[in-house]
Every structure is written in C-alpha cells, then in structure tokens.
Design a protein around this motif. Structure first.
Motif, PDB file in Angstrom:
ATOM      1  N   SER A  51     -46.702 -85.403 -48.615  1.00  0.00           N
ATOM      2  CA  SER A  51     -45.915 -84.168 -48.661  1.00  0.00           C
ATOM      3  C   SER A  51     -46.698 -82.958 -48.163  1.00  0.00           C
ATOM      4  O   SER A  51     -46.116 -81.904 -47.897  1.00  0.00           O
ATOM      5  CB  SER A  51     -45.430 -83.908 -50.094  1.00  0.00           C
ATOM      6  N   ASN A  52     -48.015 -83.092 -48.027  1.00  0.00           N
ATOM      7  CA  ASN A  52     -48.830 -81.951 -47.597  1.00  0.00           C
ATOM      8  C   ASN A  52     -49.494 -82.125 -46.237  1.00  0.00           C
ATOM      9  O   ASN A  52     -49.913 -81.144 -45.635  1.00  0.00           O
ATOM     10  CB  ASN A  52     -49.931 -81.672 -48.632  1.00  0.00           C
ATOM     11  N   ILE A  53     -49.579 -83.354 -45.758  1.00  0.00           N
ATOM     12  CA  ILE A  53     -50.326 -83.595 -44.523  1.00  0.00           C
ATOM     13  C   ILE A  53     -49.679 -82.912 -43.311  1.00  0.00           C
ATOM     14  O   ILE A  53     -50.370 -82.481 -42.385  1.00  0.00           O
ATOM     15  CB  ILE A  53     -50.486 -85.119 -44.278  1.00  0.00           C
ATOM     16  N   GLY A  54     -48.365 -82.754 -43.340  1.00  0.00           N
ATOM     17  CA  GLY A  54     -47.678 -82.080 -42.241  1.00  0.00           C
ATOM     18  C   GLY A  54     -47.903 -80.575 -42.242  1.00  0.00           C
ATOM     19  O   GLY A  54     -47.632 -79.902 -41.247  1.00  0.00           O
ATOM     20  N   LYS A  55     -48.403 -80.026 -43.348  1.00  0.00           N
ATOM     21  CA  LYS A  55     -48.632 -78.589 -43.465  1.00  0.00           C
ATOM     22  C   LYS A  55     -50.061 -78.201 -43.111  1.00  0.00           C
ATOM     23  O   LYS A  55     -50.409 -77.021 -43.143  1.00  0.00           O
ATOM     24  CB  LYS A  55     -48.335 -78.126 -44.894  1.00  0.00           C
ATOM     25  N   SER A  56     -50.898 -79.187 -42.818  1.00  0.00           N
ATOM     26  CA  SER A  56     -52.316 -78.927 -42.579  1.00  0.00           C
ATOM     27  C   SER A  56     -52.532 -78.091 -41.314  1.00  0.00           C
ATOM     28  O   SER A  56     -51.939 -78.344 -40.262  1.00  0.00           O
ATOM     29  CB  SER A  56     -53.076 -80.249 -42.455  1.00  0.00           C
ATOM     30  N   ASP A  57     -53.417 -77.079 -41.424  1.00  0.00           N
ATOM     31  CA  ASP A  57     -53.782 -76.258 -40.266  1.00  0.00           C
ATOM     32  C   ASP A  57     -54.866 -76.943 -39.449  1.00  0.00           C
ATOM     33  O   ASP A  57     -55.120 -76.581 -38.302  1.00  0.00           O
ATOM     34  CB  ASP A  57     -54.299 -74.892 -40.731  1.00  0.00           C
ATOM     35  N   PHE A  58     -55.543 -77.909 -40.062  1.00  0.00           N
ATOM     36  CA  PHE A  58     -56.650 -78.612 -39.420  1.00  0.00           C
ATOM     37  C   PHE A  58     -56.495 -80.088 -39.780  1.00  0.00           C
ATOM     38  O   PHE A  58     -57.139 -80.588 -40.707  1.00  0.00           O
ATOM     39  CB  PHE A  58     -57.974 -78.045 -39.952  1.00  0.00           C
ATOM     40  N   PRO A  59     -55.619 -80.823 -39.076  1.00  0.00           N
ATOM     41  CA  PRO A  59     -55.215 -82.180 -39.446  1.00  0.00           C
ATOM     42  C   PRO A  59     -56.338 -83.188 -39.678  1.00  0.00           C
ATOM     43  O   PRO A  59     -56.131 -84.172 -40.381  1.00  0.00           O
ATOM     44  CB  PRO A  59     -54.330 -82.613 -38.268  1.00  0.00           C
ATOM     45  N   ILE A 176     -63.711 -63.847 -55.086  1.00  0.00           N
ATOM     46  CA  ILE A 176     -64.282 -63.744 -53.743  1.00  0.00           C
ATOM     47  C   ILE A 176     -63.249 -63.258 -52.730  1.00  0.00           C
ATOM     48  O   ILE A 176     -63.496 -62.346 -51.938  1.00  0.00           O
ATOM     49  CB  ILE A 176     -64.847 -65.106 -53.284  1.00  0.00           C
ATOM     50  N   PHE A 177     -62.061 -63.879 -52.763  1.00  0.00           N
ATOM     51  CA  PHE A 177     -61.021 -63.528 -51.798  1.00  0.00           C
ATOM     52  C   PHE A 177     -60.249 -62.277 -52.210  1.00  0.00           C
ATOM     53  O   PHE A 177     -59.567 -61.676 -51.388  1.00  0.00           O
ATOM     54  CB  PHE A 177     -60.048 -64.692 -51.617  1.00  0.00           C
ATOM     55  N   GLU A 178     -60.324 -61.932 -53.503  1.00  0.00           N
ATOM     56  CA  GLU A 178     -59.581 -60.801 -54.066  1.00  0.00           C
ATOM     57  C   GLU A 178     -58.102 -60.899 -53.739  1.00  0.00           C
ATOM     58  O   GLU A 178     -57.426 -59.909 -53.456  1.00  0.00           O
ATOM     59  CB  GLU A 178     -60.158 -59.473 -53.568  1.00  0.00           C
ATOM     60  N   ALA A 179     -57.597 -62.085 -53.703  1.00  0.00           N
ATOM     61  CA  ALA A 179     -56.180 -62.342 -53.415  1.00  0.00           C
ATOM     62  C   ALA A 179     -55.906 -63.785 -53.767  1.00  0.00           C
ATOM     63  O   ALA A 179     -56.781 -64.505 -54.226  1.00  0.00           O
ATOM     64  CB  ALA A 179     -55.872 -62.092 -51.940  1.00  0.00           C
ATOM     65  N   ALA A 180     -54.687 -64.195 -53.547  1.00  0.00           N
ATOM     66  CA  ALA A 180     -54.341 -65.590 -53.819  1.00  0.00           C
ATOM     67  C   ALA A 180     -55.116 -66.506 -52.884  1.00  0.00           C
ATOM     68  O   ALA A 180     -55.481 -66.127 -51.769  1.00  0.00           O
ATOM     69  CB  ALA A 180     -52.841 -65.810 -53.621  1.00  0.00           C
ATOM     70  N   MET A 181     -55.389 -67.706 -53.355  1.00  0.00           N
ATOM     71  CA  MET A 181     -56.093 -68.681 -52.538  1.00  0.00           C
ATOM     72  C   MET A 181     -55.278 -68.987 -51.289  1.00  0.00           C
ATOM     73  O   MET A 181     -54.060 -69.093 -51.351  1.00  0.00           O
ATOM     74  CB  MET A 181     -56.300 -69.961 -53.354  1.00  0.00           C
ATOM     75  N   PRO A 182     -55.938 -69.132 -50.139  1.00  0.00           N
ATOM     76  CA  PRO A 182     -55.205 -69.476 -48.918  1.00  0.00           C
ATOM     77  C   PRO A 182     -54.354 -70.722 -49.118  1.00  0.00           C
ATOM     78  O   PRO A 182     -54.819 -71.710 -49.704  1.00  0.00           O
ATOM     79  CB  PRO A 182     -56.334 -69.737 -47.911  1.00  0.00           C
ATOM     80  N   GLU A 183     -53.117 -70.672 -48.668  1.00  0.00           N
ATOM     81  CA  GLU A 183     -52.209 -71.800 -48.831  1.00  0.00           C
ATOM     82  C   GLU A 183     -52.775 -73.065 -48.190  1.00  0.00           C
ATOM     83  O   GLU A 183     -52.612 -74.171 -48.707  1.00  0.00           O
ATOM     84  CB  GLU A 183     -50.856 -71.461 -48.194  1.00  0.00           C
ATOM     85  N   GLY A 184     -53.481 -72.881 -47.071  1.00  0.00           N
ATOM     86  CA  GLY A 184     -54.061 -74.024 -46.383  1.00  0.00           C
ATOM     87  C   GLY A 184     -55.059 -74.773 -47.234  1.00  0.00           C
ATOM     88  O   GLY A 184     -55.138 -76.010 -47.186  1.00  0.00           O
ATOM     89  N   LEU A 185     -55.825 -74.046 -48.049  1.00  0.00           N
ATOM     90  CA  LEU A 185     -56.822 -74.686 -48.906  1.00  0.00           C
ATOM     91  C   LEU A 185     -56.148 -75.569 -49.946  1.00  0.00           C
ATOM     92  O   LEU A 185     -56.582 -76.695 -50.206  1.00  0.00           O
ATOM     93  CB  LEU A 185     -57.695 -73.624 -49.581  1.00  0.00           C
TER      94      LEU A 185
END
Length: 232
Positions: A51-59, A176-185
C-alpha cells in the motif's frame, strides 16, 4: 513524551501478565497461537509494503535500506546476541523481532510522538489531545504484548526500551524539522517495516529463518537518508 511513557508502561504491564500466565497454556494451544500470529504477520506486512510502495519518492531506497541494514545487523551479530540472551532459543528471537515490529511500525507509533511534540505543552499534559494517538497505541500494545509474552515469555520485555527509544527518535525528529515528519519518510519506514513483518511471519511459520533481528537496522536507514536530505 508523556504519551510515550504511558505506551511503554502498558507494554511492560501486558508483557508481565502474559509471561506469568504462560505456564498454564498447553503446547498445542501455543502452536495454534504461533500459526495464527505467523499468518497475521504475512498479511499485515504485505499490506504495509504494497500500500506504500507506489507512494515512494525513491523506489530503490527500501532495497538499499534492507541491504545496508542487514549488513550492519549481521556485523553487530544482533541475532546471535539476542539468542544467547534468550538461552539459545531461536523461537524467542523470532518472537522478539515480531513484537518490535508490531509495536513500532504503524501510524500511531510514528505520528503520535510527532503530534505530541507539536502540541502546546510538547506532549507533557495528560489531557493533551495530541497524546490520544499514543494512548490508543498503548491500549493496542497492552493486548498484543500480553499475547506475545504468553507465547514467548519474558524475553519480550526487551521490546519496552526499544519502543521508548523509537518513539523518542520521532519526538526528536519533530524538534529537528520543527514540523510534521516528511510524508515520504513515513512511507519508506512502512515499506521496509512491512517487509520485515513478512520476514517474521516466515520465521514463525517455520518456512524460512530470515534472522529478522539482523535486519532491524534497516528501519534507521530511511531516517538517516531524510535527515541528510534535510541538511543538504
């Protein structure tokens, strides 16, 4: 961080209860529990990855993560160390790796610490709505830890400090990011975690011992990648 402390505490309580009632469970019932747990791991792991592999920015990141993480884990002899700690019982090693993955891989355990940090009190208020993710996760882990400890025993208590450090890491990432974690992570962790859960399922069912414990460092590779990416 209060939600993480509560979550860790319920895991310890559930593990203690399960380990204490373990002696009263017959071997054929334990076998039935192992089979059910193995099948559930195959289903949950496959779903998390697919369900997540298609959303990867770096396959190919999950391939690099599993390869590099496996090399690190093998070099550190994680599986051998845990096996010695459990009295040379491979069954216990499989149980611990399964528990760690089920506790740590999921929206509640990853997003919860992030939301806690971003709340007005940084997650230290017991009534803080942001902690609801972790309170929910704590309830789930209470039941799951009791079942796993009833199957594998006191070795499962080692999952408690790992869970605390895991959620603490995402609390720190929010700082560290001072925001929500990147969705890609989150996607990459879900992909790698899903593969590892499948690996645990194969071991529990006796199909293939993939030494999942040695692969656990794979989960830190996407984190390191995104931290490096943010710093460049």
């Amino acid at each position: 961080m209060l939600g993480t402390i509560v979550n860790t505490g319920t895991l310890i309580v559930g593990t203690a209860f399960g380990a204490m009632v373990r002696t009263g469970i017959g071997e054929r019932y334990k076998t039935s529990m192992f089979n059910a747990l193995g099948l559930c791991c195959l289903l949950l792991g496959s779903n998390a990855t697919l369900s997540n592999i298609g959303k990867s920015d770096f396959p190919v990141l999950f391939i690099l993560s599993l390869t590099l993480g496996g090399v690190i884990g093998t070099r550190l002899r994680l599986a051998e160390r845990v096996e010695r700690l459990s009295g040379n019982k491979k069954e216990s090693v499989n149980g611990l790796s399964t528990g760690l993955l089920l506790y740590c891989i999921g929206t509640f355990s990853i997003v919860g610490p992030l939301l806690s940090y971003m709340s007005p009190s940084h997650g230290w208020s017991i009534s803080e709505p942001a902690n609801s993710y972790l309170y929910t996760n704590a309830t789930l882990d209470l039941v799951t830890s009791a079942i796993l400890a009833a199957s594998y025993g006191w070795i499962m208590i080692l999952a408690a400090p790992v869970l605390f450090c895991w959620q603490g890491m995402f609390y720190l990432l929010a700082y560290i990011f001072e925001a929500a974690m990147p969705e890609g992570l989150r996607n990459e962790i879900s992909i790698v975690g899903g593969v590892l859960i499948v690996s645990s399922g194969l071991s529990i069912l006796g199909i293939k011992d993939c030494k999942t414990i040695n692969l656990l460092p794979s989960l830190l590779v996407p984190v390191a990648y995104y931290i490096l990416k943010a710093c460049i």
